[in-house]
Design a protein around this motif. Sequence first.
Motif, short mmCIF file in Angstrom:
data_model
loop_
_atom_site.label_atom_id
_atom_site.label_comp_id
_atom_site.label_asym_id
_atom_site.label_seq_id
_atom_site.Cartn_x
_atom_site.Cartn_y
_atom_site.Cartn_z
N ARG A 16 25.53 53.27 10.26
CA ARG A 16 24.92 51.95 10.07
C ARG A 16 24.98 51.18 11.38
N PHE A 17 23.84 50.89 11.94
CA PHE A 17 23.74 50.19 13.22
C PHE A 17 23.25 48.78 12.93
N VAL A 18 24.12 47.79 13.08
CA VAL A 18 23.79 46.40 12.76
C VAL A 18 23.38 45.68 14.03
N LEU A 19 22.22 45.01 13.99
CA LEU A 19 21.69 44.27 15.13
C LEU A 19 21.20 42.90 14.67
N PRO A 20 21.26 41.90 15.54
CA PRO A 20 20.75 40.56 15.18
C PRO A 20 19.23 40.55 15.18
N SER A 21 18.66 39.69 14.35
CA SER A 21 17.21 39.69 14.16
C SER A 21 16.51 38.50 14.80
N GLY A 22 17.25 37.57 15.40
CA GLY A 22 16.65 36.34 15.92
C GLY A 22 15.72 36.57 17.09
N PRO A 23 14.85 35.58 17.38
CA PRO A 23 13.88 35.73 18.48
C PRO A 23 14.54 35.84 19.85
N GLY A 24 15.76 35.36 20.00
CA GLY A 24 16.43 35.46 21.28
C GLY A 24 17.20 36.75 21.46
N SER A 25 17.11 37.64 20.48
CA SER A 25 17.91 38.87 20.51
C SER A 25 17.09 40.12 20.79
N GLU A 26 15.85 39.95 21.27
CA GLU A 26 15.02 41.12 21.56
C GLU A 26 15.69 42.09 22.53
N PRO A 27 16.32 41.59 23.62
CA PRO A 27 16.96 42.54 24.54
C PRO A 27 18.04 43.38 23.87
N LEU A 28 18.81 42.76 22.99
CA LEU A 28 19.86 43.49 22.29
C LEU A 28 19.24 44.58 21.41
N ARG A 29 18.17 44.25 20.73
CA ARG A 29 17.52 45.23 19.87
C ARG A 29 16.87 46.35 20.68
N SER A 30 16.35 46.01 21.85
CA SER A 30 15.75 47.03 22.71
C SER A 30 16.80 48.05 23.14
N VAL A 31 17.97 47.56 23.54
CA VAL A 31 19.06 48.46 23.91
C VAL A 31 19.48 49.28 22.69
N GLY A 32 19.54 48.64 21.53
CA GLY A 32 19.91 49.35 20.31
C GLY A 32 18.95 50.46 19.97
N ASP A 33 17.66 50.22 20.16
CA ASP A 33 16.66 51.27 19.88
C ASP A 33 16.85 52.46 20.80
N LYS A 34 17.16 52.20 22.06
CA LYS A 34 17.38 53.30 23.00
C LYS A 34 18.62 54.11 22.61
N ILE A 35 19.66 53.41 22.18
CA ILE A 35 20.87 54.10 21.75
C ILE A 35 20.58 54.97 20.54
N SER A 36 19.80 54.46 19.59
CA SER A 36 19.45 55.22 18.40
C SER A 36 18.71 56.50 18.76
N ALA A 37 17.79 56.40 19.71
CA ALA A 37 17.04 57.59 20.13
C ALA A 37 17.97 58.62 20.78
N MET A 38 18.94 58.14 21.56
CA MET A 38 19.89 59.06 22.20
C MET A 38 20.74 59.77 21.17
N LEU A 39 21.17 59.05 20.14
CA LEU A 39 21.99 59.66 19.10
C LEU A 39 21.17 60.63 18.25
N GLU A 40 19.92 60.31 18.01
CA GLU A 40 19.07 61.20 17.23
C GLU A 40 18.93 62.55 17.92
N SER A 41 18.96 62.56 19.25
CA SER A 41 18.78 63.81 19.98
C SER A 41 19.94 64.78 19.78
N VAL A 42 21.09 64.30 19.29
CA VAL A 42 22.20 65.21 19.00
C VAL A 42 22.41 65.37 17.50
N GLY A 43 21.50 64.85 16.69
CA GLY A 43 21.56 65.06 15.26
C GLY A 43 22.19 63.93 14.48
#
Length: 806
Positions: free
Chosen positions: A629-656
């Motif tokens: 479970r990857f929890v991220l903030p949803s506010g308009p000022g949190s786009e950078p945090l979500r962008s980093v989170g998306d990249k991390i998710s893709a990296m983790l997906e590559s190892v299953g």
Amino acid sequence: MSHVGVPRGTARKRRSLALLTTGVLTLPVLAGCSSDDGATGATAPQDVAVAGRSMVAEGGTVNWAVDALPTTLNAFQADADATTTRITGALLPTLFPLDAKGRPQLNPDYLESAKVVESEPRQVVLYRLNQQAVWSDGREIGAPDFVAQWRALSGKDSAFWTARNAGYERIEKIERGADDLEVRVTFAKPYADWRSLFSPLYPKDVTGSPDAFNDGARTTLKATSGPFRLRGVDKATGEVTLVRNPRWWGSPAKLDSLVFRAVATGDRTEALAAGRVDVADVDAAAAHRIAQAAGGKGADGQPLAQGPGAGEGPAAALRAWAVAHGSNAKAAAAARAARKKTRAAADAYAAEQAGLRAYVVRKSLDPAYTQLALNGESGPLADDRVRRAVARALDRQELVDTVLRPLGLPARPLGSHLALAGQPAYKDSSDALGGQDTEVAQALLADAGWTPEGAVKKSDGTKAGSEAGKKDAEKEAGKAAKKDAEKEAGKAAKKDAEKKGTGTAAGKAGSTDGKTGDGADRREPALDDGLYIVGDDDKPGDGDPAGGATHVLAPAPAAAFHSSALLRQAGYLSESGISEDVPSRVTAQDKRPGGAAGAYAPAGTAAPAPAADGRRGPLGKDGKPLTLRFVLPSGPGSEPLRSVGDKISAMLESVGIRTEITKVSDESYFQDHIASGDYDLALYSWPATAYPATDDRPIFAKPVPATDGSLLVEQNYTRVGTDHIDQLFDQAVSELDEDAARDLMKQADARIWAAAGSIPLYQRPQLVAANRKLANVGAFGFATPHYQDIGFKKPQAAGAPANKKK
């Protein structure tokens, strides 16, 4: 820069609350200097419009944007925040402010000297005060103020509502010295971080009674002792006004007044353009617009296209004109209204851009770092092998490049939990865990029992990967194939029957097998916007043209790997491979061919090979998929945090590893999820400190069970800790030799890395918009501002080098 969730507290309690922002991602490179020190990590200097006091005019008012009015002016209360810190810095004594490298330096405005004069049998610190130092009511600063603050913060009297007591509880007594200018502090236990105490220092009128401490200092301070004094707090206008202190004995404040004005992050561009504020931390969008307003040109020498309608090409403009003047009256009216609205928006944008030309963006690295937190209390991450696998799957350099490189700031992953690059205590200890390595990550997951076979439910008594399991899988596959064949036969029978105008049992059966009554495919409804699972997004694959199948990449073949080998090479394990504080289930090299003990499951076997088509399946155990479970903030000022989170998710997906991303409101992100432990993965930040033995211990202390069965975590929201880490902190905080104390902290950091509860990513960028006419203000980095030196440049200094960025 916006703060998501709970903001920072004061310098002495800022560790009590986490920071939840990241830096900006889209700002173009701005002019400025930077450095990259290979020995101490990536560093960035202050970016301040430096000017000598003789070049600064007398008088004027500076309006400084803050997130909100402070809820309290008592820096030692739990709800003190960044605004409290900013304001009290200009009003109250700070005995050891930080310099540009984050080092505490004696403040000559308040102290002539302060040093340890005895270490045996008790540590004694002797403070010799500046003989001119007085409170704004005329009373001299002295031992009674030190005594009152010690008693309020020692923790012995529960009537005082204090956030923390660190350091004060070690004091045995405070006495007057040889004269009224000396204060003698004796410690019951040695305290290495004694310089952190009595900053800010409050008058005894505030700390002398619970009522004054708890309530009286929340909204006003009757006596202060800084270059400014408090005129008042106006909740209606959202302003805190400070004025020059006539009793200040140091260099007098250049400004007549300093106003801290509450301006939301999203409103700061408008406030700057309108001239309502002179200094403001800004986000990506505001900084980008200021850079454009400064005169950015395109490749052809023309101004960059920007603002409403700027992206409309000549052809589109011609078509819009044709519609607006065409024969279709209704369409023409709508087109003319739209064009009028666009022109109005463009005019407003241009007016704002004209106002923004008065500002410059100062940039440095913020004294805070962003980390990936891994909740080790329960679930898959309770296994240290899974935590280390997550860490080894991350390409931290890619994440750092995303955030810092567009700004022209040094882009190097942070190597310490306890110091930032440039601080004397900094050392990159990330080798204790190791860098990005997909094969190592896959091996660790397999060792923990998470395999592609484990994602498939097995019959009772059958182990994943066994021959019996394979036979069962083949049997199930045969049943599925037979069922599909019968289904297709039923469809064909029904079709033939319909052609003949009659129905058959087979046709009727086929009409509802896996579908609704009308035969249409009914897929599962889309998940809520706040929740989605990486890998479950129905993307078409090579083996699924319709895009209906979900898959996650599984481990690739890996060479034999022993997870303790890297730690031993780094010096964090004994030759036996056993460490009391580095979690590891791998203790000996398996000499059998084909693998390494503890690296794969079962021991001695290689990691599973990918399928023939190259696709990898999700990992699982006992039929349960590995999903975090990857929890991220949803506010308009949190786009950078979500962008980093998306990249991390893709990296983790590559190892299953699949990630179930949940987006929550900024207001509930920290308290309802991070602090309560309702997450597996999360991104948030911690501020830097010059006193890690004191300030960082609660963050990495080993959680202990409470009498009611709950877990006492202090500020360790990852719930990962060891006895050895605690011991190193305890030793460091009592070690009066500074070099020895730093060595202990470096050892502790290496073990924090090895435990893999939090993975530091990058030091956050600091972006500050400042009026071009201002001097001695900007991106301060670590350093404490000299409020008395801030002011407007004299006219003759307008073109001086000090007016330009370094």
